[in-house]
Design a protein around this motif. Structure first.
Motif, PDB file in Angstrom:
ATOM      1  N   LEU A 176      -4.485   8.357   3.680  1.00 13.58           N
ATOM      2  CA  LEU A 176      -4.414   7.736   5.016  1.00 13.58           C
ATOM      3  C   LEU A 176      -3.920   6.299   4.896  1.00 13.58           C
ATOM      4  O   LEU A 176      -3.189   5.808   5.749  1.00 13.58           O
ATOM      5  CB  LEU A 176      -5.791   7.730   5.685  1.00 13.58           C
ATOM      6  N   ALA A 177      -4.358   5.632   3.801  1.00 15.78           N
ATOM      7  CA  ALA A 177      -4.005   4.223   3.634  1.00 15.78           C
ATOM      8  C   ALA A 177      -2.527   4.015   3.359  1.00 15.78           C
ATOM      9  O   ALA A 177      -2.004   2.918   3.562  1.00 15.78           O
ATOM     10  CB  ALA A 177      -4.840   3.611   2.507  1.00 15.78           C
ATOM     11  N   ASP A 334     -10.327  -0.731   3.710  1.00 11.14           N
ATOM     12  CA  ASP A 334      -9.881   0.486   3.032  1.00 11.14           C
ATOM     13  C   ASP A 334      -8.419   0.787   3.321  1.00 11.14           C
ATOM     14  O   ASP A 334      -7.678   1.218   2.451  1.00 11.14           O
ATOM     15  CB  ASP A 334     -10.715   1.693   3.500  1.00 11.14           C
ATOM     16  N   LEU A 335      -8.029   0.564   4.577  1.00  9.72           N
ATOM     17  CA  LEU A 335      -6.696   1.004   4.982  1.00  9.72           C
ATOM     18  C   LEU A 335      -5.621  -0.070   4.830  1.00  9.72           C
ATOM     19  O   LEU A 335      -4.449   0.253   4.712  1.00  9.72           O
ATOM     20  CB  LEU A 335      -6.703   1.472   6.441  1.00  9.72           C
ATOM     21  N   ALA A 336      -6.022  -1.326   4.872  1.00  8.59           N
ATOM     22  CA  ALA A 336      -5.028  -2.392   4.721  1.00  8.59           C
ATOM     23  C   ALA A 336      -5.593  -3.464   3.805  1.00  8.59           C
ATOM     24  O   ALA A 336      -5.800  -4.591   4.216  1.00  8.59           O
ATOM     25  CB  ALA A 336      -4.658  -2.963   6.092  1.00  8.59           C
ATOM     26  N   PRO A 337      -5.883  -3.083   2.545  1.00 13.42           N
ATOM     27  CA  PRO A 337      -6.581  -4.019   1.668  1.00 13.42           C
ATOM     28  C   PRO A 337      -5.738  -5.235   1.303  1.00 13.42           C
ATOM     29  O   PRO A 337      -6.278  -6.217   0.826  1.00 13.42           O
ATOM     30  CB  PRO A 337      -6.884  -3.189   0.426  1.00 13.42           C
TER      31      PRO A 337
END
Lengths: 352, 280
Positions: A176-177, A334-337
């Motif tokens: 997803l990331a 989590d998704l845009a670290p």
């Protein structure tokens, strides 16, 4: 066997969350609930209306706490104050005096009756006590609306708390990331199906509550539905927030349970808020179930109009916004670290 | 055009440095293999390139830009764990992925059926993961050990697809510790202990590294003698190979044990070069 016991202790020592659940939480619960678990109501908000209102103001003993004195007020005024939950007792100070009690406040009603019976020097029947909204003082009428909120909290929080953490455990969160999805897209996408199922769930248990337990519904359906939607958003958001805070499904369930207990004990579902000391009561005002119970009891039993439910509606909206906002912020890690500089623990050997 | 440009990329986890000062460029139409043993830092490097992990130092550019939502639109990624929903069917997985990228869903690979993906053999699951990664026609394909656990024929087919993509202009970055996969790359980057220790074709990576080859009827005795002398030996058929070992040291060890043997020196294999690099 010794080796097994030693191994279990070592694992337990490192599993701080379980350790907290087993030692710290019970202690905390005992202390908090010890102050909460009481049915005696020490202070009952009371309105005095009618021509003798001012004269009577200084004469009422405990637990009556006079908050409104209105010499112009009538029975209609009294009923309106009770319907809007401004007070629990309204005394129409005419001859003979009439004491109107909000029957949706079971324990306050009992305390008020006992207090009236204990008033010295009054002949039997000198004060006319009338219980409104729940004249039979039915426990089901009080508990069933609150249980709707309780069941939805349990189902909504626990099930959604598994959502994100399952992606993390199955390795799909990483996929997803790298997709061009925004964190809020994922959160909304995660919540939407549960929200719809929650609405259906709500309809089914409400219908069951009304039909099986003979609970009256006197208020407005749109008000009930609007309150339910806000409440669902808050509990589902809490589930997603828990999910973003957990690494495994086990951790998520532990956390969800930790949030459930205070909701049951402190929301006013069982113990009246008015009997809780302020040192604990402030926690109640951080819980969505507290406000949902105020809305459903008001709508079901008293036909409370929406303008009298402004505070619970606003509080639910604010809580939903805060938990969903926090969930999105946590999810961004989590998704845009790339935007979050942090020092995580080393990755497992096999993952390098 | 540079699809990936990483400069002095470093990632620390507390006191541990997983990736140190790595430079990496992958041009469009090129297949670059990042080779290294477990713990070499391959996955951490790949996660930084994908934008899943922030570098402690250095920088990454994808198509000249920092990793972002926009660059993600141009990436196809097949993680080692596949990143698919095991409880959904192949078609449902493809449909979700296509919708996320805003393209039409590809047809599921033949034989994947309508049942849950988790019930399919690993080879078919990998084929679905590839289809999901390729259906939005990415300009950069990032593959983490893409054919591990796949039967030889299916592996050959997957590599055909990867070559097709590179032929069509996509840049491909493959991380692996399997030599068979590494040999498919146009160019290799060898990592050990978080650093790049070799670059180029297989011959460049192997470089001057050599191995002592022991031929003997008593290969087990030879193996034991070398091990007893502290010389790291591997068995290749009935030959004993000692990458990076000194010929005379091996001769002395075998002589002391009375093992009859014929010794020679040969160029190290890619595997041996990797082992030597890891031991440096």
């Amino acid at each position: 066997m010794q080796a097994m016991v030693r191994k279990e202790f070592r694992q337990l020592r490192r599993d701080r969350r379980t350790l907290a659940l087993m030692i710290v939480v019970p202690l905390l619960l005992l202390v908090v609930f010890g102050y909460v678990a009481r049915f005696d109501v020490k202070e009952i908000p009371t309105a005095l209306l009618g021509t003798q209102a001012e004269a009577l103001a200084g004469m009422l003993p405990e637990p009556f706490a006079v908050t409104i004195v209105d010499p112009e007020g009538s029975r209609e005024t009294a009923e309106d104050l009770l319907r809007r939950s401004r007070v629990i007792i309204a005394v129409i100070a005419e001859a003979p005096p009439t004491l109107l009690v909000d029957g949706s406040e079971l324990f306050a009603t009992q305390s008020a009756r006992a207090a009236v019976a204990g008033l010295g020097g009054l002949p039997t029947g000198a004060v006319d006590v009338e219980v409104l909204f729940n004249p039979e003082l039915s426990t089901a009428a009080i508990m069933v609306p609150a249980l709707i909120g309780m069941v939805l909290t349990a189902v909504g929080t626990v099930i959604t708390s598994l959502g994100v953490v399952r992606e993390r455990q199955e390795g799909t969160l990483e996929q997803l990331a790298v997709m061009p999805l925004r964190p809020r897209d994922v959160i909304v996408g995660k919540i939407a199906p549960y929200f719809l199922v929650g609405i259906v769930d709500m309809a089914v248990i409400t219908a069951a509550g009304l039909l099986l337990f003979d609970v009256p519904f006197r208020g407005s359906w749109p008000v009930f539905i609007a309150g339910s939607i806000l409440f669902l958003l808050a509990v589902l958001g809490m589930g997603v927030l828990i999910s973003t805070l957990s690494q495994t499904q086990g951790e998520a369930i532990q956390l969800a349970i930790m949030t459930m207990l205070p909701q049951v004990m402190l929301s006013g579902m069982i113990f009246p808020l008015t009997s809780m000391p302020w040192g604990v009561r402030w926690i109640s005002y951080l819980l969505p179930l507290t406000y949902f119970i105020q809305i459903v009891r008001g709508v079901f039993l008293k036909a409370t109009p929406i303008d009298a439910l402004g505070i619970p509606f606003l509080a639910l909206a604010a809580l939903a916004l805060v938990v969903l906002g926090l969930a999105v912020l946590r999810f961004r890690r989590d998704l845009a670290p790339a935007g979050h500089r942090r020092e995580p623990s080393p990755e497992p050997e096999a993952a390098t | 055009m540079k699809a990936i440009e990483a400069r002095a990329l470093t990632r620390r986890f507390g006191a541990f440095t997983a990736v140190a000062d790595v430079d990496l460029v992958v041009e469009t139409g090129e297949i670059v293999g990042v080779l290294g043993a477990n713990g070499a830092g391959k996955t951490t490097l790949m996660r930084m390139i994908l934008g899943l992990l922030h570098p402690s130092a250095g920088r990454v550019r994808l198509f000249g830009l920092p990793p972002s939502r926009e660059t993600r639109r141009r990436i196809g990624y097949v993680p080692q764990g596949l990143g698919l929903y095991r409880d959904l069917s192949a078609a449902e997985n493809l449909s979700f992925s296509a919708a996320a990228f805003g393209v039409a869903a590809a047809l599921p690979p033949p034989g994947t059926g309508t049942g849950a993906l988790g019930h399919l053999p690993l080879g078919q699951q990998r084929a679905v993961a590839f289809a999901a990664a390729l259906q939005h026609h990415p300009d950069l394909l990032v593959l983490d050990e893409p054919t591990s656990g796949v039967a030889p024929l299916a592996r050959a087919r997957l590599w055909d697809r990867i070559r097709e993509q590179a032929g069509a202009g996509a840049a491909v970055l493959v991380t692996t510790h399997y030599m068979d996969e590494a040999r498919q790359a146009d160019r290799l980057v060898l990592m050990a202990a978080g650093r790049v220790v070799g670059r180029g074709q297989e011959a460049d990576i192997v470089g001057a590294a050599r191995a002592v080859v022991v031929r003997t009827p008593d290969w087990s005795g030879a193996f034991a003698a070398c091990e007893a002398a502290g010389l790291a030996a591997t068995l290749a058929g009935t030959e004993v190979r000692l990458p990076g070992a000194d010929l005379e040291a091996v001769r002395r060890a075998l002589g002391a044990s009375g093992v009859p043997a014929e010794l020679s020196s040969a160029p190290a294999t890619l595997e041996e070069a990797m082992v030597l690099a890891a031991g440096r």
